[in-house]
Design an enzyme around this catalytic site. Structure first.
Site, PDB file in Angstrom:
ATOM      1  N   ASP A 156       1.186  -1.242  -0.450  1.00 48.03           N
ATOM      2  CA  ASP A 156      -0.142  -0.096  -0.078  1.00 48.03           C
ATOM      3  C   ASP A 156       0.599   1.491   0.312  1.00 48.03           C
ATOM      4  OD1 ASP A 156      -2.525   1.461   0.131  1.00 48.03           O
ATOM      5  OD2 ASP A 156      -2.332   1.450   1.627  1.00 48.03           O
ATOM      6  N   HIS A 162       1.675   3.345  -9.539  1.00 49.66           N
ATOM      7  CA  HIS A 162       1.504   1.737  -9.218  1.00 49.66           C
ATOM      8  C   HIS A 162       3.107   0.913 -10.605  1.00 49.66           C
ATOM      9  CE1 HIS A 162      -2.350   2.292  -7.630  1.00 49.66           C
ATOM     10  NE2 HIS A 162      -3.108   3.121  -8.705  1.00 49.66           N
ATOM     11  N   LEU A 212       7.804 -19.753  -3.969  1.00 52.74           N
ATOM     12  CA  LEU A 212       6.034 -19.659  -4.741  1.00 52.74           C
ATOM     13  C   LEU A 212       5.797 -17.963  -4.047  1.00 52.74           C
ATOM     14  CD1 LEU A 212       3.415 -20.475  -5.250  1.00 52.74           C
ATOM     15  CD2 LEU A 212       2.485 -21.403  -3.099  1.00 52.74           C
TER      16      LEU A 212
HETATM   17  C1  IPE Z   1      -5.533  -2.304  -0.188  1.00 53.95           C
HETATM   18  O1  IPE Z   1      -5.189  -1.064   0.133  1.00 53.95           O
HETATM   19  C2  IPE Z   1      -5.422  -3.313  -1.359  1.00 53.95           C
HETATM   20  C3  IPE Z   1      -3.982  -3.498  -1.855  1.00 53.95           C
HETATM   21  C4  IPE Z   1      -2.898  -3.096  -1.264  1.00 53.95           C
HETATM   22  C5  IPE Z   1      -4.369  -4.248  -3.348  1.00 53.95           C
HETATM   23  P1  IPE Z   1      -6.909   0.048  -0.240  1.00 53.95           P
HETATM   24  O2  IPE Z   1      -5.959   1.394  -0.825  1.00 53.95           O
HETATM   25  O3  IPE Z   1      -7.125  -0.371  -1.386  1.00 53.95           O
HETATM   26  O4  IPE Z   1      -6.617  -0.284   0.977  1.00 53.95           O
HETATM   27  P2  IPE Z   1      -7.845   0.678   1.808  1.00 53.95           P
HETATM   28  O5  IPE Z   1      -8.306   1.629   0.943  1.00 53.95           O
HETATM   29  O6  IPE Z   1      -6.802   2.068   2.305  1.00 53.95           O
HETATM   30  O7  IPE Z   1      -8.627  -0.090   3.573  1.00 53.95           O
HETATM   31  C1  IPE Z   2      -1.947  -0.093  -3.521  1.00 55.96           C
HETATM   32  O1  IPE Z   2      -1.427   1.697  -3.185  1.00 55.96           O
HETATM   33  C2  IPE Z   2      -2.569  -0.149  -4.519  1.00 55.96           C
HETATM   34  C3  IPE Z   2      -3.404  -0.669  -5.253  1.00 55.96           C
HETATM   35  C4  IPE Z   2      -4.353  -0.351  -3.814  1.00 55.96           C
HETATM   36  C5  IPE Z   2      -3.642  -1.197  -6.205  1.00 55.96           C
HETATM   37  P1  IPE Z   2      -2.828   2.287  -3.237  1.00 55.96           P
HETATM   38  O2  IPE Z   2      -3.093   3.050  -4.970  1.00 55.96           O
HETATM   39  O3  IPE Z   2      -4.518   2.243  -2.816  1.00 55.96           O
HETATM   40  O4  IPE Z   2      -2.169   3.188  -2.429  1.00 55.96           O
HETATM   41  P2  IPE Z   2      -2.697   5.152  -1.233  1.00 55.96           P
HETATM   42  O5  IPE Z   2      -2.688   3.837  -0.668  1.00 55.96           O
HETATM   43  O6  IPE Z   2      -3.660   5.745  -2.388  1.00 55.96           O
HETATM   44  O7  IPE Z   2      -1.337   5.512  -1.461  1.00 55.96           O
HETATM   45 MG    MG Z   3      -3.684   3.006  -0.580  1.00 59.31          MG
END
Ligand code: IPE
Ligand code: IPE
Ligand code: MG
Length: 245
Positions: free
Chosen positions: A24, A41, A137
């Site tokens: 995240d 990303h 894995l």
């Molecule tokens: C969790 O992150 C999902 C991934 C890292 C793929 P999010 O950014 O979606 O989580 P929330 O919305 O802050 O809980």
């Molecule tokens: C995690 O990073 C990746 C995905 C959820 C796809 P975020 O896109 O949630 O990044 P933040 O949390 O908004 O910084």
């Molecule tokens: Mg996030």
């Protein structure tokens, strides 16, 4: 104590077999630099290889990465599309060639791939079938949600006419069937929640939260998390030897 020392790094023992990572903070990483979230990303995807290398080097056998949740479809269309294209490109240009040159690892996807763009889900299935049962894995959770996974397992048991089920059998019906529950779960980006990741499997997992944003999460951060894990006392509801009366 954290395993044995091997040159400049460490070797894990059987206590640390499976690590899960909630990757995240990509969007914030980009925004801090005045870049579009999609640049975050891309930077996140670039950070994956190094951390996998470190986990493998220290002797972890399974790494599960949270790449896209069942709730991430709520994001703006352009961001979702960009993530899907990035994943597709990454699998084609990085993962496939790597699998050809390196026999040591295999990939498995968790989540409901049927809702992904058809070319992406086909690519995932192709990559899964390239190699199986390799010592390292990597599981990638894509359109994955812990609740969705549990419901899919329940529905598939019901469809098979099952009336009752025990925990071990139920685990086999999850996307992670056959893989040991994660010993350590790392979440980057500063939030302290599961966001629907591995709900069943993380019943006794050790959690490690760090403010570091995922694109900045590298070798030293992995080793910090692992060192921290080796300080924990896991009890699984019981008592450790030294705690017994
Ligand atoms: C969790 O992150 C999902 C991934 C890292 C793929 P999010 O950014 O979606 O989580 P929330 O919305 O802050 O809980
Ligand atoms: C995690 O990073 C990746 C995905 C959820 C796809 P975020 O896109 O949630 O990044 P933040 O949390 O908004 O910084
Ligand atoms: Mg996030």
């Amino acid at each position: 104590m954290f395993g044995k020392k091997k040159t400049d790094t460490f070797v894990c023992d059987e206590r640390l077999d499976h690590v899960a990572v909630i990757m995240d903070g990509n969007g914030r990483w980009a925004q801090k630099r005045g870049l579009p979230r999609t640049a975050g990303h891309k930077a996140g995807a670039d950070a994956v290889e190094e951390i996998l290398k470190v986990f493998r080097e220290i002797g972890v056998h399974t790494v599960t990465l949270y790449a896209f949740s069942t709730e991430n479809w709520k994001r703006p269309r352009e961001e979702v599309d960009a993530i899907m294209s990035l994943l597709s490109l990454y699998l084609e240009n990085h993962v496939k060639p790597k699998m050809e040159e390196d026999d040591g690892f295999c990939l498995r996807f968790l989540g409901d791939l049927s809702k992904l763009p058809a070319d992406l889900s086909a690519k995932c299935r192709e990559i899964e079938s390239l190699k199986k049962d390799r010592p390292f894995l990597v599981q990638v959770a894509l359109n994955y949600g812990g609740r969705d996974e549990i419901l899919r397992a329940v529905n598939s048991l019901l469809a098979g006419g099952v009336k009752t089920v025990d925990g071990d059998t139920f685990s086999q019906y999850l996307d992670t069937g056959g893989v040991r529950d994660p010993d350590l779960l790392i979440r980057t980006g500063g939030d302290m929640r599961l966001s629907n990741f591995l709900l069943w499997q993380s019943a006794y997992t050790e959690f490690y939260f760090t403010d570091t944003l995922f694109p900045d999460f590298g070798r030293a951060d992995v080793l910090d998390a692992v060192r921290d894990f080796y300080k924990r006392k896991r009890r699984f509801g019981g008592l450790n030897k030294e705690e017994k009366p």
